[in-house]
Design a protein around this motif. Structure first.
Motif, PDB file in Angstrom:
ATOM      1  N   ASN A 141       0.975  -1.282   0.036  1.00 14.12           N
ATOM      2  CA  ASN A 141      -0.222  -0.083   0.125  1.00 14.12           C
ATOM      3  C   ASN A 141       0.972   1.091   0.071  1.00 14.12           C
ATOM      4  OD1 ASN A 141      -2.420  -1.271   0.315  1.00 14.12           O
ATOM      5  ND2 ASN A 141      -2.013  -1.640   2.307  1.00 14.12           N
TER       6      ASN A 141
ATOM      7  N   ASN B 263      -0.302  -1.036  -4.329  1.00 13.09           N
ATOM      8  CA  ASN B 263      -1.741  -0.513  -4.402  1.00 13.09           C
ATOM      9  C   ASN B 263      -1.876   0.819  -3.972  1.00 13.09           C
ATOM     10  OD1 ASN B 263      -4.494  -0.251  -3.840  1.00 13.09           O
ATOM     11  ND2 ASN B 263      -4.579  -0.966  -1.692  1.00 13.09           N
TER      12      ASN B 263
ATOM     13  N   ASN C 261      -3.545   5.874 -15.831  1.00 10.61           N
ATOM     14  CA  ASN C 261      -3.874   4.902 -14.811  1.00 10.61           C
ATOM     15  C   ASN C 261      -4.150   3.512 -15.306  1.00 10.61           C
ATOM     16  OD1 ASN C 261      -4.459   3.558 -12.092  1.00 10.61           O
ATOM     17  ND2 ASN C 261      -6.453   4.868 -12.178  1.00 10.61           N
TER      18      ASN C 261
ATOM     19  N   HIS D  83      -6.097   1.727 -10.383  1.00  8.28           N
ATOM     20  CA  HIS D  83      -6.239   2.212  -9.222  1.00  8.28           C
ATOM     21  C   HIS D  83      -7.373   3.152  -8.918  1.00  8.28           C
ATOM     22  CE1 HIS D  83      -2.311   0.758  -8.187  1.00  8.28           C
ATOM     23  NE2 HIS D  83      -1.799   1.571  -9.347  1.00  8.28           N
TER      24      HIS D  83
END
Length: 313
Positions: free
Chosen positions: A3, A28, A56, A60
């Motif tokens: 993350n 992520n 992108n 995401h």
């Protein structure tokens, strides 16, 4: 999958960093915050949303949070103007409307929300001042235990900074000088900090050869955007060398073995002629300092990520 929350201040290096983060296959990306520092926050937020709209490729789910933090010492206006020019790039303006949403909360509260909601710990990548993190820790001290690591572009552990304003002794780096108290708060929060200071990028100058290298890589929209972005770094910085500080910070978060590091203990001056000076001291806080970068591999990986980008018109 790691993350990541990205907080930046909207100049060329910051926006290139966002572009590259979007191409990384194994992260992520939780959120993006933009602070009103080395770029003006409004065009920097718009440019960030447009970059996400067009690049992108891993899908995401993102919003961009505008910071309402304010400077203790503001960057020179001339440096900040690149945010307007980058936001006007043709590649970012092929759509009539921006679809990536603006976050509902200011950046420090968005950071708190995203860290709390994440499944597992979060890596913070910050290429501007530390104010949003300091404010986040003030309202939500519990998030410190959920932060895996902070990669921060800021400070220097040498005695030569890049602040040249009247009344300052020249020992501070601008991201630290923007809000010295925030640096102190973050340094003393017990976080795992990797600091990419001014001295960390000696192997990564922006040269005419590098500009020409990107100019010859025809057919890659992300490379075009990177090359056009760095064309905005103009003569007002000709008396000093521009290094890829923010991009090294971002790439180090993705590829930690790109750099050599050493453990130090450091602190920051909050006031006086040296306000914002970060310095080594035996009584300071544990910090990992980046000392050297593998330039050849760095540029290879930047090119590979940018070449892999899919442009969504």
């Amino acid at each position: 999958m790691k993350n990541v929350y990205f907080d930046h201040d909207g100049n060329v290096d910051d926006l290139v960093s966002l572009l590259l983060l979007l191409q990384a296959p194994d992260i992520n990306l939780l959120g993006v915050g933009v602070i009103d520092a080395d770029g003006y926050v409004k065009p920097a937020v718009a440019a960030s949303r447009k970059i996400i709209d067009h690049f992108n490729q891993h899908g995401h789910t993102l919003s961009v949070a505008a910071s309402n933090s304010r400077a203790v010492h503001q960057f020179p206006n001339a440096w900040r103007l690149s945010s307007f020019s980058f936001n006007a790039m043709p590649l970012l303006n092929r759509r009539a409307t921006i679809t990536t949403p603006l976050a509902a909360q200011p950046a420090h509260l968005d950071m708190v929300e995203k860290i709390r909601q994440a499944d597992g710990h979060t890596t913070l990548v910050m290429t501007g001042p530390l104010t949003d993190l300091a404010r986040a820790l003030a309202v939500a001290p519990d998030i410190a235990a959920r932060i895996e690591k902070l990669y921060w572009m800021g400070g220097t552990m040498s005695t030569r900074g890049n602040v040249g304003t009247p009344g300052h002794d020249g020992t501070a780096e601008w991201n630290a000088y923007w809000d010295p108290e925030a640096v102190h708060t973050v340094f003393h929060a017990g976080l795992n900090i990797e600091m990419i200071g001014l001295e960390s990028t000696d192997e990564l100058p922006l040269t005419d050869q590098l500009r020409q290298h990107w100019a010859q890589m025809v057919g890659y929209p992300a490379i075009d955007l990177i090359g056009q972005g760095y064309a905005l770094v103009l003569s007002y910085e000709a008396d000093s060398t521009y290094y890829l500080w923010d991009v090294l910070t971002t790439m180090t978060s993705l590829f930690p073995d790109l750099v050599s590091t050493k453990p130090i203990t450091g602190d920051v001056l909050i006031t006086g002629a040296g306000a914002g000076r970060t310095y080594p001291t035996p009584d300071g806080q544990p910090i990992t300092l980046v000392t050297k970068a593998d330039a050849q591999r760095f540029f290879q990986l930047v090119d590979q990520l940018a070449q892999s980008a899919t442009y969504q018109a």
